[in-house]
Design an enzyme around this catalytic site. Structure first.
Site, PDB file in Angstrom:
ATOM      1  N   LYS A   1       2.464   3.599   6.410  1.00 38.05           N
ATOM      2  CA  LYS A   1       2.157   2.647   5.340  1.00 38.05           C
ATOM      3  C   LYS A   1       3.327   1.804   4.856  1.00 38.05           C
ATOM      4  CE  LYS A   1      -1.094   2.862   2.683  1.00 38.05           C
ATOM      5  NZ  LYS A   1      -1.864   3.116   1.476  1.00 38.05           N
TER       6      LYS A   1
ATOM      7  N   HIS B   1     -16.310 -17.412  -1.940  1.00 40.20           N
ATOM      8  CA  HIS B   1     -16.934 -16.074  -2.065  1.00 40.20           C
ATOM      9  C   HIS B   1     -16.242 -15.048  -1.150  1.00 40.20           C
ATOM     10  CE1 HIS B   1     -20.402 -18.301  -3.838  1.00 40.20           C
ATOM     11  NE2 HIS B   1     -20.114 -19.157  -2.873  1.00 40.20           N
TER      12      HIS B   1
ATOM     13  N   SER C   1       4.962   5.121   1.823  1.00 40.54           N
ATOM     14  CA  SER C   1       4.196   6.215   1.244  1.00 40.54           C
ATOM     15  C   SER C   1       4.918   7.507   1.541  1.00 40.54           C
ATOM     16  CB  SER C   1       2.795   6.237   1.856  1.00 40.54           C
ATOM     17  OG  SER C   1       2.237   7.524   1.724  1.00 40.54           O
TER      18      SER C   1
ATOM     19  N   GLU D   1       1.029  -5.824  -6.447  1.00 44.97           N
ATOM     20  CA  GLU D   1       0.093  -5.087  -7.315  1.00 44.97           C
ATOM     21  C   GLU D   1       0.603  -5.036  -8.756  1.00 44.97           C
ATOM     22  OE1 GLU D   1      -1.645  -1.509  -4.909  1.00 44.97           O
ATOM     23  OE2 GLU D   1       0.337  -1.996  -4.144  1.00 44.97           O
TER      24      GLU D   1
END
Ligand code: ARG
Length: 463
Positions: free
Chosen positions: A288, A161, A282, A295
């Site tokens: 970043k 979980h 970024s 992704e």
């Protein structure tokens, strides 16, 4: 000769050429040109067989063979002029062959049809993709094995979980993906075995009256045997569906690993650092480093599943044998194959280059009362307590530690005894995360020695 505006392949029956919209909806050359090499291999095998069977002369077969090689080099060299009016790769190749060698080109299509031709070409193309998928999977398995070997005894939290459950080892987590990928590989291998029958010579649907030798062409093209029913041979697209479903399941695994990498590389987790080579920055936030490759792999499954669904729907309810619907089998299969190969390669690169942050993994492994089960198991083993009671005692101790803002090993023996009087000093021996993982020695468990044994087994299997 027939009217110039009607089709040169079937102009005899037609007085006029097609409407522009008809040509647009009918043409597949925009994408099936990707099967040019397979089409030419199929035609070469067919021509050689026709000559051997005495259906065409050796001289014509030789002219066809030479001509096809010229066509192939034109296509590979980029000088070939593809024509939408010629609809597909089969007719484009044959028409060019005619320009190059003249009359013998017209004998190539004896005893075959575009229906068995396209089934053969597409099968050969899918078979190549199956082989590519298997190598891509094996390369990724090797990258995961290297990670597992390096960190066979590094502890990290195991989750259920996404809540801290029990400590596991980094190597064990990596090896879980090796197992998934091994099943993916075997699905592709199964698909390959099942599909490896040659449709060539099934002709339009009924077979042919020419004395062709389907065994000879099957062997020349690397098939195990000719398919046994001509209707089935030209109607079957199971092989593409097998490929797409194996690809879909593999993509599920890749997307799960991607998701973990996205989570693990976040500032909140810091379990892994992805290399600069597989990250992006970024344009506005200088701090970043984004896991874009992970992704994108996570997203590719959409296209792969989409292709699987699309082809399932195309095939559903089609009467035997060939229907033009089946031309819609290729474009999305090509896209799914490209997506899968790219996803496998990107994942391999990412896994190879990433570094696991051993200290962050270890710090996280000990938090969240991850050794509570070890405590309960100790109560069962040392005090012969029924597991359900042990669960209850442990739960009380977890609540105590939580209210004090400390972890289980930080409670004193007195604290422990206040919950259950028979607990002894010995209990502290099972509470550390290293003790915890080392004790999980059951076959397939997370103990470092178990992990090392699995790594050795897989290294041997992969060679
Ligand atoms: N371009 C067609 C396809 O991809 C080739 C087969 C055409 N056969 C036919 N009977 N029209 O399916």
């Amino acid at each position: 000769m027939t009217d110039k505006s009607s089709n040169q392949m079937w102009g005899g029956r037609f007085a006029a050429g097609p409407d522009a919209i008809m040509e647009a909806i009918n043409a597949s050359i925009g994408y099936d040109r990707r099967m040019a090499a397979q089409d030419i291999s199929g035609s070469r095998a067919h021509a050689a067989m026709l000559a051997k069977a005495g259906i065409i002369t050796d001289k014509d077969a030789e002219a066809i063979r030479e001509g096809l090689l010229t066509v192939l080099s034109e296509i590979e060299g980029g000088s070939f002029n593809f024509s939408a009016a010629l609809e597909d790769i089969h007719m484009n190749v044959e028409a060019r062959l005619k320009e190059i060698i003249g009359e013998p080109a017209g004998r190539l299509h004896t005893g075959r049809s575009r229906n068995d031709q396209v089934a053969t070409d597409f099968k050969l193309w899918v078979r190549d993709q199956i082989d590519a998928a298997i190598s891509g999977i094996e390369a990724l398995m090797r990258a995961l094995l290297a990670q597992a070997e390096a960190g066979a005894d590094w502890v990290m939290p195991g989750f259920t979980h996404l809540q801290t459950a029990q400590p596991v080892t980094w190597g064990h987590h990596m090896m879980a993906y090796v197992e998934m990928l091994a099943r993916d590989r075997s699905r592709f291998e199964d698909a390959r075995k099942r599909m490896n029958e040659s449709p060539l010579g099934a002709a339009a649907l009924a077979g042919t009256s020419f004395p062709i030798d389907r065994h000879m062409t099957a062997e020349a093209l690397g098939f195990d045997r000719p398919s046994a029913n001509s209707l089935d041979a030209v109607s079957d697209r199971d092989f593409a569906l097998d490929f797409l479903s194996a690809a879909s399941i593999c993509a599920i695994h890749l997307s799960r690993l991607s998701e973990e990498l996205v989570i693990w590389s976040s500032a909140q987790f810091r379990f892994v650092t992805l290399s600069d080579r597989f990250s992006t920055g970024s344009s506005i936030m200088p701090q970043k480093k984004n896991p874009d490759a992970a992704e994108l792999i996570r997203a590719k499954i959409g296209r792969i599943f989409g292709a699987n669904t699309a082809l399932t729907i195309v095939m559903k309810g089609l009467p035997l044998a060939y229907s033009k619907d089946m031309q819609e089998d290729k474009e999305q299969t090509f896209d799914a194959a490209d997506s899968l190969m790219l996803a496998l390669a990107a994942m391999e690169g990412m896994v190879k280059d990433m570094s696991a942050n051993r200290d962050s993994l270890e710090a996280a492994a000990g938090s969240g009362f991850s050794t509570a089960t070890d405590l309960a198991d100790w109560l069962v083993r040392a005090l012969n307590m029924p597991f359900r009671d042990a669960h209850h005692v442990t739960g009380t101790l977890v609540a105590m530690a939580e209210s004090r803002g400390c972890d289980l090993p930080d409670l004193s023996l007195e604290d422990m005894k206040s919950v259950h009087a028979e607990i002894t000093e010995e209990v502290f021996g099972v509470l550390g995360v290293h003790n915890s993982v080392a004790s999980r020695v059951s076959y397939g468990g997370t103990a470092p020695d178990q992990v090392r044994a699995q790594v050795a087994r897989w290294k041997e299997t992969l060679g």
